[in-house]
Design an enzyme around this catalytic site. Structure first.
Site, PDB file in Angstrom:
ATOM      1  N   LYS A 126      68.559  22.021 105.202  1.00  0.00           N
ATOM      2  CA  LYS A 126      69.268  22.314 106.453  1.00  0.00           C
ATOM      3  C   LYS A 126      69.549  23.805 106.478  1.00  0.00           C
ATOM      4  O   LYS A 126      69.662  24.440 105.415  1.00  0.00           O
ATOM      5  CB  LYS A 126      70.597  21.535 106.507  1.00  0.00           C
ATOM      6  N   ASP A 166      68.813  21.635 115.859  1.00  0.00           N
ATOM      7  CA  ASP A 166      70.076  20.908 115.666  1.00  0.00           C
ATOM      8  C   ASP A 166      71.011  21.498 116.719  1.00  0.00           C
ATOM      9  O   ASP A 166      70.538  22.056 117.727  1.00  0.00           O
ATOM     10  CB  ASP A 166      70.600  21.104 114.233  1.00  0.00           C
TER      11      ASP A 166
HETATM   12  P1  NDP Z   1      73.218  20.090 121.128  1.00  0.00           P
HETATM   13  O1  NDP Z   1      73.515  21.484 120.796  1.00  0.00           O
HETATM   14  O2  NDP Z   1      72.087  19.778 122.030  1.00  0.00           O
HETATM   15  O3  NDP Z   1      74.520  19.374 121.710  1.00  0.00           O
HETATM   16  C1  NDP Z   1      75.693  19.296 120.974  1.00  0.00           C
HETATM   17  C2  NDP Z   1      76.751  18.623 121.827  1.00  0.00           C
HETATM   18  O4  NDP Z   1      77.900  18.376 121.023  1.00  0.00           O
HETATM   19  C3  NDP Z   1      77.199  19.480 122.990  1.00  0.00           C
HETATM   20  O5  NDP Z   1      77.621  18.668 124.038  1.00  0.00           O
HETATM   21  C4  NDP Z   1      78.378  20.238 122.373  1.00  0.00           C
HETATM   22  O6  NDP Z   1      79.317  20.741 123.294  1.00  0.00           O
HETATM   23  C5  NDP Z   1      79.002  19.151 121.529  1.00  0.00           C
HETATM   24  N1  NDP Z   1      79.750  19.773 120.433  1.00  0.00           N
HETATM   25  C6  NDP Z   1      79.278  20.626 119.491  1.00  0.00           C
HETATM   26  N2  NDP Z   1      80.262  21.028 118.671  1.00  0.00           N
HETATM   27  C7  NDP Z   1      81.374  20.422 119.125  1.00  0.00           C
HETATM   28  C8  NDP Z   1      82.719  20.415 118.704  1.00  0.00           C
HETATM   29  N3  NDP Z   1      83.114  21.146 117.643  1.00  0.00           N
HETATM   30  N4  NDP Z   1      83.601  19.648 119.399  1.00  0.00           N
HETATM   31  C9  NDP Z   1      83.203  18.914 120.483  1.00  0.00           C
HETATM   32  N5  NDP Z   1      81.930  18.875 120.923  1.00  0.00           N
HETATM   33  C10 NDP Z   1      81.041  19.613 120.260  1.00  0.00           C
HETATM   34  O7  NDP Z   1      73.022  19.342 119.702  1.00  0.00           O
HETATM   35  P2  NDP Z   1      72.336  17.948 119.392  1.00  0.00           P
HETATM   36  O8  NDP Z   1      72.546  17.000 120.500  1.00  0.00           O
HETATM   37  O9  NDP Z   1      70.973  18.221 118.904  1.00  0.00           O
HETATM   38  O10 NDP Z   1      73.188  17.485 118.123  1.00  0.00           O
HETATM   39  C11 NDP Z   1      74.328  16.644 118.220  1.00  0.00           C
HETATM   40  C12 NDP Z   1      74.599  15.986 116.888  1.00  0.00           C
HETATM   41  O11 NDP Z   1      73.452  15.194 116.508  1.00  0.00           O
HETATM   42  C13 NDP Z   1      74.844  16.926 115.714  1.00  0.00           C
HETATM   43  O12 NDP Z   1      75.748  16.324 114.823  1.00  0.00           O
HETATM   44  C14 NDP Z   1      73.471  17.010 115.049  1.00  0.00           C
HETATM   45  O13 NDP Z   1      73.563  17.374 113.696  1.00  0.00           O
HETATM   46  C15 NDP Z   1      73.008  15.567 115.210  1.00  0.00           C
HETATM   47  N6  NDP Z   1      71.584  15.351 115.098  1.00  0.00           N
HETATM   48  C16 NDP Z   1      70.706  15.991 115.944  1.00  0.00           C
HETATM   49  C17 NDP Z   1      69.354  15.742 115.835  1.00  0.00           C
HETATM   50  C18 NDP Z   1      68.372  16.318 116.789  1.00  0.00           C
HETATM   51  O14 NDP Z   1      67.206  15.882 116.750  1.00  0.00           O
HETATM   52  N7  NDP Z   1      68.733  17.220 117.673  1.00  0.00           N
HETATM   53  C19 NDP Z   1      68.816  14.866 114.772  1.00  0.00           C
HETATM   54  C20 NDP Z   1      69.840  14.170 114.016  1.00  0.00           C
HETATM   55  C21 NDP Z   1      71.155  14.445 114.171  1.00  0.00           C
HETATM   56  P3  NDP Z   1      79.370  22.313 123.600  1.00  0.00           P
HETATM   57  O15 NDP Z   1      78.184  22.578 124.472  1.00  0.00           O
HETATM   58  O16 NDP Z   1      80.668  22.528 124.282  1.00  0.00           O
HETATM   59  O17 NDP Z   1      79.304  23.032 122.285  1.00  0.00           O
END
Ligand code: NDP
Length: 447
Positions: A126, A166
């Site tokens: 990571k 991510d």
């Molecule tokens: P994105 O950046 O596309 O979206 C993240 C989302 O989570 C946004 O809505 C963001 O809001 C919100 N968020 C981030 N940090 C916080 C916080 N501290 N408090 C509240 N909301 C928060 O990321 P992904 O959708 O790709 O990832 C989401 C999760 O899924 C993560 O945990 C990631 O590790 C996991 N994941 C992702 C994969 C992938 O293929 N993309 C694979 C496996 C797991 P804001 O815009 O306000 O920051």
């Protein structure tokens, strides 16, 4: 047994002070895997888990870039190469101001188990940076990504380490990162996944984590003769994972009530249908706006500032935002409100105390390392397509994704089903993930 676990954890705590997220992830694994090791002679006495909690390599580097006003900015970049026993390191890059070594080590550690569960030959890693993409121009994002890759390129490669996206790293960032890698190495290889379709990307990769999470939830519900159809579903986040989880819930006949971001959540009692979801995708992916704007566009919805959506009554909850977004009291509220299934789209969104509440109530609960593995699994399929210089159809990739999610579900049942029939998916995922990596490490000797 408790003493063995306590001694192990106290040793890990001593070696990794100030890394609470990493310790949390290790604790969850140790509690389920150590009892298994003690009962199985081939693993016992070989310090195998102690070796697994020590990253093979931790790389930390300076990233300097120039912002639009001509100021020189300095960020910190990382790559944690955690375990390569079953394949090259594989795992995403996160760009978020909260990124630090503890968070990336927890993500890399979970990734080792997750990648093992996919049945594909991928080790765990990571990386990322404390760079905040919010409010930055496209030019700034490009300059940062290029600067980041101008150091990372020397540590990765299609047979060494293959990063992906991510939080904060989507299609746009992968494009900029790939461009700089290609320029520096003078070769066109599958060194990153999540690429654009015309330059080596796989169909279904953007959808895979969210879709896979809902396929997993569906599998869990099927064990109770139930399904997503007709269910009220609460989702957190509004990024890549949340958007496609919502899309799949709608396709399977469920109703999506909420989405969120770090500013709060929206609750739409009438349901976020396909048209409204299309608006959210445009808002978040093109306009890069805030989720609160949904309530201006659809006045029947409410925006609740600064809160998470776990107080909304639902049948199914899909936490898809970030780590530790669902605590013990949220878990209690969900259970009291009749929630029967929680399937994690994010990595470690539920605290260990929240997981205890779900287990005590004997509701269906899937840890991210099992239920969100569809993303990295499809990245594995992208790597295969790149190696073959060939593209599978959308249907073919989706079918493989469904098969993989079903296999992961079966593995969780194999190792997690208790005498009373209740499936502890955390235990199942941890042991199934552990066995494959541990066997490879034992076969390769002490390296
Ligand atoms: P994105 O950046 O596309 O979206 C993240 C989302 O989570 C946004 O809505 C963001 O809001 C919100 N968020 C981030 N940090 C916080 C916080 N501290 N408090 C509240 N909301 C928060 O990321 P992904 O959708 O790709 O990832 C989401 C999760 O899924 C993560 O945990 C990631 O590790 C996991 N994941 C992702 C994969 C992938 O293929 N993309 C694979 C496996 C797991 P804001 O815009 O306000 O920051």
């Amino acid at each position: 047994m408790k003493q063995t676990i306590d001694e192990f954890l106290s040793h890990v705590r001593q070696r990794n002070p100030n890394e609470p997220e990493f310790l949390q992830a290790v604790e969850e694994v140790a509690e389920t895997v150590l009892p298994y090791i003690v009962k199985h002679d081939i693993y016992y006495g070989k310090n195998i888990l102690l070796r697994m909690v020590e990253p093979e390599r931790v790389i930390s580097f300076r990233v300097c870039w120039v912002d639009d006003s001509g100021e020189i900015q300095v960020n910190r970049g990382y790559r944690i190469q955690m375990n390569s026993a079953i394949g090259p390191y594989k795992g995403g890059l996160r760009f978020h101001p909260t990124v630090n070594q503890s968070i990336l080590k927890f993500l890399a550690f979970e990734q080792v188990f997750k990648n093992s569960l996919t049945t594909l030959p991928m080790g765990g890693g990571k990386g990322g940076s404390d760079f905040d993409p919010k409010g930055k121009s496209d030019g700034e994002i490009m300059r940062f990504c290029h600067a980041f890759m101008s150091e990372l390129f020397r540590h990765i490669g299609p047979s060494t380490d293959i990063p992906a996206g991510d939080i904060g790293v989507g299609a746009r960032e992968i494009g900029f990162l790939f461009g700089m890698y290609k320029k520096l190495k003078n070769e066109f290889t599958g060194v990153l996944t999540g690429k654009g379709l015309s330059w080596g990307g796989s169909l279904i990769r953007p959808e895979a984590t969210g879709y896979g999470n809902v396929y997993f939830a569906q599998k869990m519900l099927e064990t109770k003769g139930d399904a997503i159809e007709g269910k009220q579903v609460v989702i957190s986040g509004s990024g890549n994972v949340a958007q496609y989880a919502a899309e799949k819930v709608l396709q399977l006949g469920g109703k999506v009530l909420t989405l969120s971001d770090s500013s709060g959540y929206i609750y739409d009692e009438k349901g976020i249908d396909a048209e409204k979801l299309k608006y959210v995708m445009h808002l978040k992916n093109v306009e890069r706006g805030r989720i609160g704007e949904y309530a201006n566009k659809y006045p029947e919805a409410k925006f609740i500032k600064g809160e998470t959506p776990w107080g909304i009554k639902c049948d199914v909850a899909l936490p898809c935002a970030t780590q530790n977004e669902l605590g013990e009291s949220d878990a209690k509220t969900l259970v009291e409100n009749g929630c029967i299934c929680v399937s994690e789209g994010a990595n470690m969104p539920s605290t260990n105390k929240a997981i205890l509440v779900f287990h005590k109530a004997k509701i269906l609960f899937a840890p991210g390392k099992a239920s969100n593995a569809g993303g990295v699994a499809t990245s594995g399929l992208e790597m295969t397509q790149n190696a073959l210089r060939f593209n599978w159809t959308r249907e073919a990739v989706d079918e493989k994704l469904q098969e993989i999610m079903e296999d992961i579900h079966d593995e969780c049942i194999k190792y997690g089903k208790g005498e009373d029939g209740y499936v502890d998916y955390v235990k199942g995922a941890n042991i199934a993930g552990f066995v494959k990596v541990a066997d490879a490490m034992l076969a390769q000797g002490i390296v």
